[in-house]
Design a protein around this motif. Sequence first.
Motif, PDB file in Angstrom:
ATOM      1  N   LEU A 365      -3.836  10.758  -2.605  1.00 31.11           N
ATOM      2  CA  LEU A 365      -5.034  10.382  -1.866  1.00 31.11           C
ATOM      3  C   LEU A 365      -5.585   9.033  -2.322  1.00 31.11           C
ATOM      4  CD1 LEU A 365      -6.715  13.894  -1.702  1.00 31.11           C
ATOM      5  CD2 LEU A 365      -5.656  12.632   0.186  1.00 31.11           C
ATOM      6  N   VAL A 366      -5.514   8.766  -3.617  1.00 32.56           N
ATOM      7  CA  VAL A 366      -5.961   7.465  -4.105  1.00 32.56           C
ATOM      8  C   VAL A 366      -5.070   6.359  -3.528  1.00 32.56           C
ATOM      9  CG1 VAL A 366      -6.100   6.011  -6.173  1.00 32.56           C
ATOM     10  CG2 VAL A 366      -7.105   8.288  -6.194  1.00 32.56           C
ATOM     11  N   SER A 367      -3.783   6.664  -3.342  1.00 35.89           N
ATOM     12  CA  SER A 367      -2.891   5.656  -2.758  1.00 35.89           C
ATOM     13  C   SER A 367      -3.317   5.299  -1.336  1.00 35.89           C
ATOM     14  CB  SER A 367      -1.438   6.138  -2.778  1.00 35.89           C
ATOM     15  OG  SER A 367      -1.207   7.165  -1.845  1.00 35.89           O
ATOM     16  N   SER A 368      -3.996   6.223  -0.633  1.00 37.99           N
ATOM     17  CA  SER A 368      -4.478   5.886   0.708  1.00 37.99           C
ATOM     18  C   SER A 368      -5.534   4.791   0.633  1.00 37.99           C
ATOM     19  CB  SER A 368      -5.034   7.131   1.415  1.00 37.99           C
ATOM     20  OG  SER A 368      -6.316   7.481   0.928  1.00 37.99           O
ATOM     21  N   GLY A 369      -6.351   4.804  -0.437  1.00 38.64           N
ATOM     22  CA  GLY A 369      -7.311   3.733  -0.630  1.00 38.64           C
ATOM     23  C   GLY A 369      -6.631   2.405  -0.927  1.00 38.64           C
ATOM     24  N   LEU A 370      -5.535   2.455  -1.680  1.00 37.95           N
ATOM     25  CA  LEU A 370      -4.765   1.246  -1.971  1.00 37.95           C
ATOM     26  C   LEU A 370      -4.146   0.682  -0.699  1.00 37.95           C
ATOM     27  CD1 LEU A 370      -3.548  -0.692  -4.090  1.00 37.95           C
ATOM     28  CD2 LEU A 370      -1.631   0.919  -4.296  1.00 37.95           C
ATOM     29  N   PHE A 371      -3.596   1.558   0.152  1.00 37.39           N
ATOM     30  CA  PHE A 371      -3.003   1.083   1.408  1.00 37.39           C
ATOM     31  C   PHE A 371      -4.081   0.519   2.333  1.00 37.39           C
ATOM     32  CE2 PHE A 371       0.259   4.556   0.459  1.00 37.39           C
ATOM     33  CZ  PHE A 371       1.077   3.679  -0.219  1.00 37.39           C
ATOM     34  N   GLY A 372      -5.275   1.110   2.311  1.00 35.80           N
ATOM     35  CA  GLY A 372      -6.378   0.556   3.092  1.00 35.80           C
ATOM     36  C   GLY A 372      -6.739  -0.847   2.633  1.00 35.80           C
ATOM     37  N   TRP A 373      -6.674  -1.075   1.335  1.00 33.15           N
ATOM     38  CA  TRP A 373      -6.910  -2.410   0.759  1.00 33.15           C
ATOM     39  C   TRP A 373      -5.877  -3.391   1.305  1.00 33.15           C
ATOM     40  CZ3 TRP A 373      -7.406  -2.947  -5.315  1.00 33.15           C
ATOM     41  CH2 TRP A 373      -7.648  -4.272  -5.665  1.00 33.15           C
ATOM     42  N   LEU A 374      -4.598  -3.002   1.258  1.00 32.36           N
ATOM     43  CA  LEU A 374      -3.533  -3.865   1.761  1.00 32.36           C
ATOM     44  C   LEU A 374      -3.655  -4.091   3.264  1.00 32.36           C
ATOM     45  CD1 LEU A 374      -0.645  -2.275  -0.315  1.00 32.36           C
ATOM     46  CD2 LEU A 374      -1.523  -4.607  -0.597  1.00 32.36           C
ATOM     47  N   ASN A 375      -4.014  -3.052   4.018  1.00 33.76           N
ATOM     48  CA  ASN A 375      -4.229  -3.193   5.462  1.00 33.76           C
ATOM     49  C   ASN A 375      -5.267  -4.277   5.743  1.00 33.76           C
ATOM     50  OD1 ASN A 375      -4.155   0.429   6.047  1.00 33.76           O
ATOM     51  ND2 ASN A 375      -2.462  -1.029   5.822  1.00 33.76           N
ATOM     52  N   ARG A 376      -6.356  -4.237   4.980  1.00 31.19           N
ATOM     53  CA  ARG A 376      -7.456  -5.199   5.234  1.00 31.19           C
ATOM     54  C   ARG A 376      -7.094  -6.610   4.812  1.00 31.19           C
ATOM     55  NH1 ARG A 376      -9.571  -0.302   5.100  1.00 31.19           N
ATOM     56  NH2 ARG A 376     -11.325   0.117   6.527  1.00 31.19           N
ATOM     57  N   LEU A 377      -6.239  -6.755   3.811  1.00 29.06           N
ATOM     58  CA  LEU A 377      -5.753  -8.088   3.471  1.00 29.06           C
ATOM     59  C   LEU A 377      -4.916  -8.665   4.618  1.00 29.06           C
ATOM     60  CD1 LEU A 377      -4.757  -7.730  -0.304  1.00 29.06           C
ATOM     61  CD2 LEU A 377      -6.758  -8.898   0.637  1.00 29.06           C
ATOM     62  N   LYS A 378      -4.068  -7.832   5.214  1.00 36.53           N
ATOM     63  CA  LYS A 378      -3.257  -8.293   6.328  1.00 36.53           C
ATOM     64  C   LYS A 378      -4.134  -8.674   7.527  1.00 36.53           C
ATOM     65  CE  LYS A 378       1.091  -7.796   4.889  1.00 36.53           C
ATOM     66  NZ  LYS A 378       2.018  -6.796   5.419  1.00 36.53           N
ATOM     67  N   VAL A 379      -5.128  -7.837   7.817  1.00 38.18           N
ATOM     68  CA  VAL A 379      -6.017  -8.102   8.955  1.00 38.18           C
ATOM     69  C   VAL A 379      -6.906  -9.313   8.680  1.00 38.18           C
ATOM     70  CG1 VAL A 379      -7.974  -7.192  10.276  1.00 38.18           C
ATOM     71  CG2 VAL A 379      -6.061  -5.690   9.734  1.00 38.18           C
ATOM     72  N   GLY A 380      -7.432  -9.398   7.454  1.00 38.31           N
ATOM     73  CA  GLY A 380      -8.396 -10.444   7.150  1.00 38.31           C
ATOM     74  C   GLY A 380      -7.813 -11.825   6.954  1.00 38.31           C
ATOM     75  N   LEU A 381      -6.549 -11.911   6.559  1.00 38.19           N
ATOM     76  CA  LEU A 381      -5.985 -13.200   6.168  1.00 38.19           C
ATOM     77  C   LEU A 381      -4.887 -13.714   7.092  1.00 38.19           C
ATOM     78  CD1 LEU A 381      -5.782 -12.582   2.307  1.00 38.19           C
ATOM     79  CD2 LEU A 381      -7.527 -13.870   3.567  1.00 38.19           C
TER      80      LEU A 381
END
Length: 385
Positions: A365-381
């Motif tokens: 479940l914590v890894s889902s937070g990590l993937f959300g972080w990576l998702n937002r880097l892709k979207v934001g940058l």
Amino acid sequence: MEQRHFSGKSHWYHETQSSLCPADVQPLVPEAAHADRFLLDLALSPEQLAEEQPWITAARSASETLLPESVCVNRMHTLSSYDRLSTALTVAQVYGVQRLCNHYAARLAPQPGPDSSRESNRRLTQITQYARQLASQPTLIDNASRTQLDEVGLSVNDIVTFNQLIGFIGFHARAVAVWQALQGLPVRWLPGLDTLQDAPAELFTTAGASWAADLPAVELRYAQTEQLEVLSISQPLRPLQGMSWLLAHDAPALCALSQLIRLLWQPAPTQTDEQTLVMLLSARINGSPSCFTEAALLWRGDSGLPDAVRNGERALQAWSHNHPRERAIIQAVQMLTRAPDRFSAAHIQPLLEQGFSASQALRLLVSSGLFGWLNRLKVGLGSQA
């Protein structure tokens, strides 16, 4: 617009147009400022601490890197301590995890705010709007959003750091939510608050989506020693391939993220289908087609799953009907991703019933937070197509 000559930082929903704060302003829970930077005031058993210590230490390091006690502001790095903490509080408010809101409100309260000039107000308003959108509706972020950050004075270095900070707070919120659920602690639930809505299905109609940066990466000829050192660590990590040279604008933040990926993400061929499922769900909800494509390539289970996730809630429910283990993962990850403030022990119990240990459920479940972080880097940058 009328200028506001008082500080609203004594509560969660702080005023974005604030002047220097009065000395007597106090947060609602002032002692929250002194809690552990990652675990906050959660008490873990010695056994839990020993088992999870490596990634907890890495997460604490990420917090200290992105939200240090003091920040040296210069022409290329303009994000002050106030900017960073107000962003952290804004994102914490979006996710509604009370411990997080208490902590960042308490740390923000004594910070001297910007002056009340039109330029400062516009800058802070733009920063706050971007942070709220990337946290709550990532697909609203586009190149125009990045241009607006540039227009209010954020450098490329700032924008990279800013996106890293927003991603980290999302990760932090979900890690704390999982710890609370495992301990059976009550959750905060306010009727009427919107949960994160899944990204539009149209984003995922094209198979094989790729990602391209919309900001200039660090050039090899200008790279500093610290940047080259962290690139040697980050480039081999599959989730960061294609992003490392851009993220190297903030080498310490990239180093912290790389350490968390190494500790929480299992690379092929040891990648488990359970974690790949979490990657698929996270990318689908948050709206990152390139992350979804990457996860679909890693998936080795039932060939119908990627299309079911792509097609939305009804298709996924139909697919999971005959897959009880995956169904337990899907339900838990969806709730944690969409509404971490409502995540409770009831959402972890189906995982335990399917044979996951408490530690396995926590890591997944914590890894889902990590993937959300990576998702937002892709979207934001960058852009995905």
